[in-house]
Design an enzyme around this catalytic site. Structure first.
Site, PDB file in Angstrom:
ATOM      1  N   SER A  76       3.319  -2.523  10.271  1.00  0.00           N
ATOM      2  CA  SER A  76       4.958  -2.610  10.629  1.00  0.00           C
ATOM      3  C   SER A  76       5.516  -3.946  10.179  1.00  0.00           C
ATOM      4  O   SER A  76       6.439  -4.414  10.651  1.00  0.00           O
ATOM      5  CB  SER A  76       5.160  -2.491  11.924  1.00  0.00           C
ATOM      6  OG  SER A  76       4.641  -0.800  12.276  1.00  0.00           O
TER       7      SER A  76
ATOM      8  N   ASN B 134       0.910  -1.115   0.144  1.00  0.00           N
ATOM      9  CA  ASN B 134       0.086   0.254   0.114  1.00  0.00           C
ATOM     10  C   ASN B 134       0.955   1.249  -0.133  1.00  0.00           C
ATOM     11  O   ASN B 134       1.338   1.595   1.092  1.00  0.00           O
ATOM     12  CB  ASN B 134      -0.842   0.033   1.211  1.00  0.00           C
ATOM     13  CG  ASN B 134      -1.776   1.289   1.279  1.00  0.00           C
ATOM     14  OD1 ASN B 134      -1.837   2.036   0.530  1.00  0.00           O
ATOM     15  ND2 ASN B 134      -2.515   1.310   2.625  1.00  0.00           N
TER      16      ASN B 134
ATOM     17  N   GLY C  12       4.687   0.911   4.618  1.00  0.00           N
ATOM     18  CA  GLY C  12       6.047   1.683   4.485  1.00  0.00           C
ATOM     19  C   GLY C  12       7.092   0.947   3.862  1.00  0.00           C
ATOM     20  O   GLY C  12       7.954   1.273   2.983  1.00  0.00           O
TER      21      GLY C  12
HETATM   22  P1  13P Z   1       2.787  -0.011   7.675  1.00  0.00           P
HETATM   23  O1  13P Z   1       3.375  -1.210   7.137  1.00  0.00           O
HETATM   24  O2  13P Z   1       3.780   1.250   7.122  1.00  0.00           O
HETATM   25  O3  13P Z   1       2.911  -0.107   9.030  1.00  0.00           O
HETATM   26  O4  13P Z   1       1.556   0.287   7.237  1.00  0.00           O
HETATM   27  C1  13P Z   1       0.562  -0.809   7.265  1.00  0.00           C
HETATM   28  C2  13P Z   1      -0.555  -0.335   6.318  1.00  0.00           C
HETATM   29  O5  13P Z   1      -1.643   0.754   6.752  1.00  0.00           O
HETATM   30  C3  13P Z   1      -0.756  -0.921   5.121  1.00  0.00           C
HETATM   31  O6  13P Z   1      -2.224  -0.598   4.759  1.00  0.00           O
END
Ligand code: 13P
Length: 252
Positions: A214, A9, A236
């Protein structure tokens, strides 16, 4: 039995050139031998051009990160499911916690969005997950149950067969604190049981439930090993080609 799915994402990141570079790198990395299905949830703007890439690489599909609850008409600034479909995406993320929080999307609106997605032959990636306060108050199972029952479980058997569920605990998103494999497995199992009680064994065995929050190349393998974790929805770490490719490897 269930194929692993790794969805990146991108959220509201990357300008045009950066997006093309990352798309190309991921496409170059994913090979015939890659077992996981890879989904890139990209800003609307990039769907048409990136769909040229994914046409050549059947292991990769595109998702929109949102869609309008309306079909068409005078809704300035909105993007409809039918537009997303015609631009070349296959999936739409519905109910991401950032949409719930910053854009006040509640379960009833999300239920409408799920309808728009399915009626346009797209597949919803329906997100659910509790906040830290809700978990600390031991309300997490109730919160997820309501999110699923109101937002998603209005669909019929054919509809649920096209859905992916993503469990994304809000406290794990962007914080560097992932759910432990035990916490993820506990909730994923719970969600699968909910699907089973509503749709039966066959469909609950089939549905993919992704974990998000995460996910990194360090923790991916442990999370994806859990019996009811069918892959990840990665924020991320999906913005870095090498890191994301290592996460794809962890699922293969
Ligand atoms: P992170 O992997 O940055 O924590 O984000 C997760 C997320 O919201 C994917 O949709």
């Amino acid at each position: 039995m269930r194929n692993k799915i790794i969805a990146g994402n991108w959220k509201m990141n990357l300008d045009w050139q950066e997006a093309m570079e990352l798309g190309n790198k991921v496409a170059a990395y994913v090979e015939e031998s890659t077992k996981a299905e890879v989904i890139l949830a990209v800003p609307f703007l990039y769907i048409p051009v990136l769909s040229e890439l994914t046409e050549e690489q059947p292991k990769i599909s595109l998702a929109a990160q949102n869609c309008s609850e309306y079909r068409k008409g005078a809704y300035t600034g909105e993007v409809s499911a039918s537009m997303i479909r015609s631009a070349g995406a296959k999936y739409v993320i519905v109910g991401h916690s950032e949409r719930r929080k910053y854009f006040n999307e509640g379960n009833d609106v999300l239920a409408e969005k799920v309808r728009r997605v399915l009626e346009n032959d797209l597949q919803p990636v329906y997100c659910c997950g509790e906040t830290l306060e809700e978990r600390n108050a031991a309300n997490h199972f109730d919160v997820v149950t309501t999110q699923l029952e109101t937002g998603l479980f209005h669909v019929n058997d054919d509809g649920i067969d096209k859905c992916i569920i993503a469990y994304e605990p809000v406290w794990a998103i962007g914080t560097g604190v992932n759910a432990s494999p035990e916490q993820a497995q506990e909730m994923h199992h719970f969600i699968r049981e909910l699907v089973k009680s509503k749709y039966g064994n066959h469909l609950s065995d089939k549905i993919s439930i992704l974990y998000g929050g995460s996910v990194t190349s360090e923790n991916a393998e442990q999370l994806f090993k859990c019996a009811d974790v069918d892959g990840g929805l990665v924020g991320g770490a999906s913005l870095k080609a090498i890191e994301f490719s290592e996460i794809i490897d962890a699922a293969s």
